[in-house]
Design a protein around this motif. Sequence first.
Motif, short mmCIF file in Angstrom:
data_model
loop_
_atom_site.label_atom_id
_atom_site.label_comp_id
_atom_site.label_asym_id
_atom_site.label_seq_id
_atom_site.Cartn_x
_atom_site.Cartn_y
_atom_site.Cartn_z
N UNK A 60 0.74 -1.18 0.08
CA UNK A 60 0.05 0.03 0.02
C UNK A 60 0.95 1.29 0.06
N UNK A 61 2.19 1.05 0.55
CA UNK A 61 2.78 2.34 0.75
C UNK A 61 3.83 2.40 -0.32
N UNK A 62 4.00 1.39 -1.16
CA UNK A 62 4.77 1.00 -2.35
C UNK A 62 6.28 1.04 -1.82
N UNK A 63 6.42 0.48 -0.51
CA UNK A 63 7.74 0.08 -0.01
C UNK A 63 8.19 -1.19 -0.80
N UNK A 64 7.25 -2.05 -1.09
CA UNK A 64 7.46 -2.93 -2.01
C UNK A 64 6.43 -2.76 -3.42
N UNK A 65 6.96 -2.96 -4.63
CA UNK A 65 6.02 -2.44 -5.67
C UNK A 65 4.97 -3.64 -5.82
N UNK A 66 3.60 -3.35 -5.85
CA UNK A 66 2.81 -4.06 -5.96
C UNK A 66 2.92 -4.73 -7.61
N UNK A 67 2.13 -6.06 -7.64
CA UNK A 67 2.28 -6.67 -9.11
C UNK A 67 0.91 -6.17 -9.87
N UNK A 68 -0.01 -5.76 -9.17
CA UNK A 68 -1.29 -5.27 -10.05
C UNK A 68 -2.26 -4.54 -9.04
N UNK A 69 -2.97 -3.90 -9.30
CA UNK A 69 -4.12 -3.47 -8.46
C UNK A 69 -4.11 -1.83 -8.40
N UNK A 70 -5.25 -1.23 -7.91
CA UNK A 70 -5.22 0.13 -7.56
C UNK A 70 -4.98 0.73 -6.33
N UNK A 71 -4.20 1.77 -5.95
CA UNK A 71 -4.22 2.22 -4.55
C UNK A 71 -4.64 3.57 -4.71
N UNK A 72 -5.74 3.88 -4.16
CA UNK A 72 -6.17 5.39 -4.32
C UNK A 72 -6.00 6.09 -2.74
N UNK A 73 -5.23 7.04 -2.91
CA UNK A 73 -5.18 7.71 -1.66
C UNK A 73 -5.67 9.26 -1.91
N UNK A 74 -6.73 9.63 -1.10
CA UNK A 74 -7.46 10.83 -1.36
C UNK A 74 -7.77 10.92 -2.84
#
Length: 321
Positions: A60-74
Motif C-alpha cells: 500500500x505504501x509502495x515500499x515494495x512495488x505491487x504486481x497489480x491493483x489500484x491504490x487510491x489515496x485521497x
Amino acid sequence: MPLLVVRDLKKHFPIKKGLIQRTVGHVRAVDGVSLSVDKGETFGLVGESGCGKSTTGRSILRLIEPTEGEILFEGRDIRKMGTAEMRRMRRKMQIVFQDPYASLNPRYTVRQVLEEPMLIHNLYSSAAERKKRVSQLMETVGLSPSRMERYPHEFSGGQRQRIGIARALAVDPKLIIADEPVSALDVSVQSQVLNLLDDLQKELGLAYVFIAHDLSVVKHISDRIGVMYLGRMVELSPADDLYSDPLHPYSQALLSAVPVPDPEAKRERIILQGDLPSPSKPPTGCPFHPRCKDAKDICKTAVPTWEEIRPNHFVACHLYA
Ligand code: SF4
C-alpha cells in the motif's frame, strides 16, 4: 470519499532457479485484496503469520512495488505517481514497524531519529525549529524531551515503540500503517501503546491500518476488521459484528483463541488442523479447505465468491452462497 481505497491488490514474488535464474513459479503473497479506510478510522488486518498482511501493508505504501491493483489515496492512484510526487505523498502515509529497535538507527540519538524525516521532507528550515518539534513529538508520545540526546538502546521496548510512533508523526501523516506494533512488547506494555495510538487518533484524526496476527489485539482499537488467509481477504466486517458473529470458519477459529472475560460465555476452542499451505502452491477451490471443519465437496474445486451477507459484512465461503 474514503481516505484510502485498495482494489484487487496483488503482490507475486517470482521463484527463480538455476544458473540463469529462470522464473519457475510465483509466491502469491497477496492475491487480490480490496479494502478501504476512512479518515479517522482504524482498519484491523488480521491473519496468521505468512498470510500476506504485512506484504499488503508495505505494498500500500509502495515500499515494495505491487504486481497489480489500484491504490487510491485521497482519490489519486499512487501507483501512477512518479518519484517526486510519490515522495510528497509518503509524508501523508507513514509506517510503524513491529520491532522498534531494528527500525531505529542505533547510531542516531532520538533527536536525530526524529529530525531525519523532517529533513527528508524539508519541513523546518532551522535547527531550532526542528528541535522544538522534536520536543513536542516526545511529549505527544509520553517521553521526556530531556532525553532527546539519548540513544535508542537506552530506552525500554515500549519507549522505543513510542519513538517509532513519534518518528511516524514527525511529518504530520493522515494514515499510519501499524505493522504488528505491539507484538514484540510485553503484555503489560502492549495496552499502554494501544492506548497511546487510540489517543493520538482522537487528537489528530489519524487513520490506521492496524496489522496483527491476534484478534484480541485489534479488538478494542478497530472500527472494521479484515481477515486474511493465504493472500486473500476471507471476511470483512464492522469489528463488533465480527466478534459477536464471525461467519467464515477461519475467523471462527481465530476468534475461539481470544480469551473472554466472562467464564460463563467461554467459547469452544477450534484448533486449526495442519499448517498454512505455501502461497506458491495454494490449494484449489477455497484455499482454506484442507483445514476447514465445514468443508464440502464444492470447496475443493470452486473458489467461493465475495458476498455481502449482512450490511457491510462480507465473506468468501460456500456456506453462505
Ligand atoms: Fe470451509 Fe468451504 Fe467455507 Fe472454504 S468455502 S471456508 S472450505 S466451508
